[in-house]
Design an enzyme around this catalytic site. Structure first.
Site, PDB file in Angstrom:
ATOM      1  N   ARG A  51      48.493  19.370  39.378  1.00 52.41           N
ATOM      2  CA  ARG A  51      47.985  18.644  38.206  1.00 52.41           C
ATOM      3  C   ARG A  51      48.932  17.557  37.721  1.00 52.41           C
ATOM      4  NH1 ARG A  51      45.773  22.939  34.044  1.00 52.41           N
ATOM      5  NH2 ARG A  51      47.839  23.677  34.575  1.00 52.41           N
ATOM      6  N   LYS A 148      48.062  36.151  47.328  1.00 57.14           N
ATOM      7  CA  LYS A 148      47.701  37.316  46.530  1.00 57.14           C
ATOM      8  C   LYS A 148      47.806  36.939  45.057  1.00 57.14           C
ATOM      9  CE  LYS A 148      51.521  40.117  45.114  1.00 57.14           C
ATOM     10  NZ  LYS A 148      52.309  41.304  45.183  1.00 57.14           N
ATOM     11  N   ASP A 177      49.646  38.277  53.201  1.00 61.00           N
ATOM     12  CA  ASP A 177      50.384  39.411  52.639  1.00 61.00           C
ATOM     13  C   ASP A 177      51.770  39.240  53.251  1.00 61.00           C
ATOM     14  OD1 ASP A 177      51.748  41.841  52.312  1.00 61.00           O
ATOM     15  OD2 ASP A 177      49.865  42.865  51.972  1.00 61.00           O
ATOM     16  N   HIS A 178      52.718  38.750  52.461  1.00 60.31           N
ATOM     17  CA  HIS A 178      53.970  38.324  53.095  1.00 60.31           C
ATOM     18  C   HIS A 178      54.733  39.481  53.724  1.00 60.31           C
ATOM     19  CE1 HIS A 178      55.623  39.394  49.125  1.00 60.31           C
ATOM     20  NE2 HIS A 178      56.725  39.603  49.766  1.00 60.31           N
ATOM     21  N   GLU A 216      62.436  48.673  43.586  1.00 60.53           N
ATOM     22  CA  GLU A 216      63.023  47.432  43.073  1.00 60.53           C
ATOM     23  C   GLU A 216      63.924  47.763  41.887  1.00 60.53           C
ATOM     24  OE1 GLU A 216      59.958  43.931  43.556  1.00 60.53           O
ATOM     25  OE2 GLU A 216      59.038  45.551  42.431  1.00 60.53           O
ATOM     26  N   HIS A 240      50.614  45.537  50.016  1.00 60.42           N
ATOM     27  CA  HIS A 240      51.782  45.682  50.885  1.00 60.42           C
ATOM     28  C   HIS A 240      51.928  47.090  51.479  1.00 60.42           C
ATOM     29  CE1 HIS A 240      52.631  41.892  49.182  1.00 60.42           C
ATOM     30  NE2 HIS A 240      53.175  42.313  48.060  1.00 60.42           N
TER      31      HIS A 240
HETATM   32  P1  NAD Z   1      52.830  28.526  39.027  1.00 65.50           P
HETATM   33  O1  NAD Z   1      52.177  28.747  37.720  1.00 65.50           O
HETATM   34  O2  NAD Z   1      54.312  28.401  39.072  1.00 65.50           O
HETATM   35  O3  NAD Z   1      52.238  27.209  39.680  1.00 65.50           O
HETATM   36  C1  NAD Z   1      50.879  26.922  39.672  1.00 65.50           C
HETATM   37  C2  NAD Z   1      50.638  25.599  40.383  1.00 65.50           C
HETATM   38  O4  NAD Z   1      49.236  25.369  40.321  1.00 65.50           O
HETATM   39  C3  NAD Z   1      51.311  24.399  39.751  1.00 65.50           C
HETATM   40  O5  NAD Z   1      51.703  23.521  40.793  1.00 65.50           O
HETATM   41  C4  NAD Z   1      50.184  23.757  38.956  1.00 65.50           C
HETATM   42  O6  NAD Z   1      50.304  22.349  38.814  1.00 65.50           O
HETATM   43  C5  NAD Z   1      49.002  24.059  39.815  1.00 65.50           C
HETATM   44  N1  NAD Z   1      47.765  24.056  39.058  1.00 65.50           N
HETATM   45  C6  NAD Z   1      47.432  24.810  37.981  1.00 65.50           C
HETATM   46  N2  NAD Z   1      46.190  24.491  37.553  1.00 65.50           N
HETATM   47  C7  NAD Z   1      45.736  23.534  38.377  1.00 65.50           C
HETATM   48  C8  NAD Z   1      44.536  22.791  38.462  1.00 65.50           C
HETATM   49  N3  NAD Z   1      43.533  22.983  37.598  1.00 65.50           N
HETATM   50  N4  NAD Z   1      44.413  21.888  39.450  1.00 65.50           N
HETATM   51  C9  NAD Z   1      45.415  21.678  40.339  1.00 65.50           C
HETATM   52  N5  NAD Z   1      46.573  22.356  40.319  1.00 65.50           N
HETATM   53  C10 NAD Z   1      46.731  23.250  39.344  1.00 65.50           C
HETATM   54  O7  NAD Z   1      52.309  29.676  39.980  1.00 65.50           O
HETATM   55  P2  NAD Z   1      53.006  30.278  41.283  1.00 65.50           P
HETATM   56  O8  NAD Z   1      53.955  31.342  40.859  1.00 65.50           O
HETATM   57  O9  NAD Z   1      53.529  29.186  42.146  1.00 65.50           O
HETATM   58  O10 NAD Z   1      51.806  31.038  41.991  1.00 65.50           O
HETATM   59  C11 NAD Z   1      50.787  30.379  42.712  1.00 65.50           C
HETATM   60  C12 NAD Z   1      49.892  31.426  43.372  1.00 65.50           C
HETATM   61  O11 NAD Z   1      50.665  32.205  44.252  1.00 65.50           O
HETATM   62  C13 NAD Z   1      49.259  32.404  42.388  1.00 65.50           C
HETATM   63  O12 NAD Z   1      47.995  32.778  42.856  1.00 65.50           O
HETATM   64  C14 NAD Z   1      50.198  33.591  42.446  1.00 65.50           C
HETATM   65  O13 NAD Z   1      49.536  34.783  42.104  1.00 65.50           O
HETATM   66  C15 NAD Z   1      50.572  33.568  43.896  1.00 65.50           C
HETATM   67  N6  NAD Z   1      51.844  34.219  44.195  1.00 65.50           N
HETATM   68  C16 NAD Z   1      53.007  33.774  43.640  1.00 65.50           C
HETATM   69  C17 NAD Z   1      54.200  34.397  43.969  1.00 65.50           C
HETATM   70  C18 NAD Z   1      55.511  33.927  43.406  1.00 65.50           C
HETATM   71  O14 NAD Z   1      56.534  34.478  43.790  1.00 65.50           O
HETATM   72  N7  NAD Z   1      55.534  32.936  42.536  1.00 65.50           N
HETATM   73  C19 NAD Z   1      54.213  35.465  44.872  1.00 65.50           C
HETATM   74  C20 NAD Z   1      53.011  35.884  45.440  1.00 65.50           C
HETATM   75  C21 NAD Z   1      51.846  35.242  45.099  1.00 65.50           C
END
Ligand code: NAD
Length: 484
Positions: A51, A148, A177-178, A216, A240
């Site tokens: 965004r 996930k 699923d990492h 953890e 996992h």
């Molecule tokens: P985050 O909130 O840090 O980032 C979200 C991203 O999505 C940002 O780049 C934001 O700009 C973008 N975004 C949000 N709304 C948007 C829209 N309407 N249009 C376009 N882009 C948009 O989230 P994250 O931690 O990076 O997680 C992302 C996904 O990965 C989630 O589904 C989360 O459950 C999954 N996930 C994250 C982790 C982790 O370690 N962070 C681990 C496993 C899974």
């Protein structure tokens, strides 16, 4: 040993959520490491899409900062980083609006693999899939990667599958699923199916029980509100730990082929028996000396969400008849340690007059830290004191066994992203697998919700609630110590 790096085909990889936490910590640093290793070809490109209104240059700065923070210093090569950043572009897109898609469409090249990483909240999957299709950005050969959580119950997982299936075939969908990308987890399959030693013993006749632990030390502080809607069962067990259980319990596939492997895993999930309430222990960590407890971190004084769970699970088929699988996972425990321990039965007849009478072989597969395998065998206690026995480890740390090569082993995300480009789905969950896992999980969660069960408190730095110890003691068994 010389590590073999086979470059993958040239690609355009679009990362939706390219400015997010996951992209910065895992995806972008991982891609840089593959570039450094020579696996990402010159002709490949990465396009961040999110965004925020950023220029290409500003996004490259963000990627450079992510590399500086999350790649080990000795792997930060100035020239390589500059070359890598050259391959990066950015498009500002709101998944729910129409702006930016035409620009993205203009950036995509023909004759390279097109992959789209949905590193955004699952509620946006449908919007993105729809617009990729509408704007002619994805074609029949494109791949999409989804993160996930894949649903929070069977209904929501089905809905997500349906949304993706509108525009993509199952062969195009890569559900991450990492855990499946971890080197040691794949080694589970190598150990079982590339050695004659273990497989003949891999059944109820010879195995007493299996323990799977994912412990953890971290709390949920900072993301308590999010975690409170999930809990250990949804966050760890349904995905996992279920995958680990499948790799231990599955029948040998006819070939190491994506659908052959996933068919066998699916059969295990479908064979899981419902779990009765007395075989479930849920816990919530108490406040410590200097830190709040789960209740403070979740900011929900009435929360009944578990930060710990232990379960006794049975796989109802010929191979595993009567062999319990004990699963436990939790936050704020004594140590960060994940392992699978397979305890074999006692020899059928004791010939030694050994007071301990305790002759068990245990195969331990350590997932983290210090990845490796450990086989506990019985030997004679040294010295003249008669024929007393003791248990010693045949210990193999992968870092020691593989030397320098271990350092270059790609982490889970690196491997999985390269598998997406190669078009290999073996280490990704198929839609029916995810649904079957929820179908088993749902009644368990519904059960404790209907009963209003409250989790038991446990002290930070402990090995979990008292009742979890009893879960094993009742069966005349004990958990392995949680230690690094
Ligand atoms: P985050 O909130 O840090 O980032 C979200 C991203 O999505 C940002 O780049 C934001 O700009 C973008 N975004 C949000 N709304 C948007 C829209 N309407 N249009 C376009 N882009 C948009 O989230 P994250 O931690 O990076 O997680 C992302 C996904 O990965 C989630 O589904 C989360 O459950 C999954 N996930 C994250 C982790 C982790 O370690 N962070 C681990 C496993 C899974």
């Amino acid at each position: 040993m010389v590590s073999r790096v086979i470059p993958v085909d040239a690609f355009d990889l679009v990362i939706f959520g390219g400015t997010g936490d996951l992209a910065k910590r895992k995806i972008l640093p991982g891609l840089y490491r593959r570039f450094l290793a020579g696996q990402m070809t010159e002709n490949s490109r990465i396009i961040g899409a999110a965004r925020a209104d950023l220029t290409d240059a500003a996004f490259r700065t963000l990627v450079g900062e992510a590399i500086a923070e999350f790649v080990p210093k000795d792997r930060q090569d100035k020239k390589a980083i500059a070359d890598f950043l050259d391959k990066i572009a950015y498009v500002s897109i709101d998944a729910t609006g129409e702006g930016g898609w035409a620009k993205l469409q203009g950036l995509m090249r023909d004759n390279v693999v097109r992959a789209f990483y949905f590193s955004v909240a699952p509620s946006l999957f449908g919007d993105i899939a729809e617009r990729l299709h509408l704007h002619g950005i994805a074609d029949a050969w494109s791949r999409i990667v989804v993160e996930k959580p894949f649903g929070r119950d069977l209904d929501s997982a089905r809905a997500l599958n349906a949304v993706l299936a509108k525009h993509f075939t199952e062969a195009q969908i890569y559900r991450i699923d990492h855990y499946l990308g971890k080197e040691t987890v794949q080694n589970l399959m190598a150990v079982r199916f590339a050695n004659i030693l273990f497989e003949p013993l891999w059944k109820a006749e010879y195995i007493d029980h299996v323990q799977i632990t994912v412990a953890e030390t971290v709390s949920v502080d900072g993301r308590g509100a999010y975690y409170d809607k999930s809990g250990a069962m949804r966050d760890m067990v349904q995905n996992h730990m279920m995958q680990l259980l499948c790799l231990i319990a599955m029948e040998p596939p006819y070939h190491f082929d994506p659908d052959a492997v996933r068919d066998e895993k699916l059969k295990v999930i479908r064979a899981l028996k419902p779990v009765s309430p007395e075989h479930i222990v849920r816990g919530q960590y108490n406040a410590g000396k200097d830190e709040g407890g789960y209740i403070e971190h979740s900011e929900n004084p009435a929360s009944k969400t578990e930060s710990y769970i232990a379960l006794k699970v049975n796989v109802s088929n010929w191979r595993w008849q009567g062999v319990p699988f004990y699963l436990r996972t939790g936050k704020r425990l004594r140590a960060r340690a994940s392992e699978i321990a397979i305890t074999f039965k006692q020899p059928p007849h004791a010939i030694f007059d050994d007071a301990k009478g305790w002759h068990e072989n245990v195969l331990v597969i350590r997932l983290q830290p210090n990845e490796g395998m450990n086989l506990m065998v019985m030997i004679k206690e040294p010295g003249p004191g008669g024929m007393r026995l003791m248990q010693v480890p045949l210990d193999m740390s992968f870092a020691d066994a593989l030397g320098d090569e271990a350092e270059d082993v790609p982490d889970a995300y690196e491997r999985l992203i390269m598998d997406v480009i190669r078009g290999n789905q073996t280490l990704f969950m198929r839609g029916d697998e995810v649904e079957a896992a929820w179908a088993w999980t749902d009644p368990i969660i519904q059960g404790w919700e209907a009963r209003g069960d409250k989790p038991q408190g446990y002290d930070p730095g402990s090995s979990g609630p008292e009742d979890a110890l009893m879960l094993m003691h009742r069966d005349g068994r004990r958990w392995r110590e949680i230690k690094e």
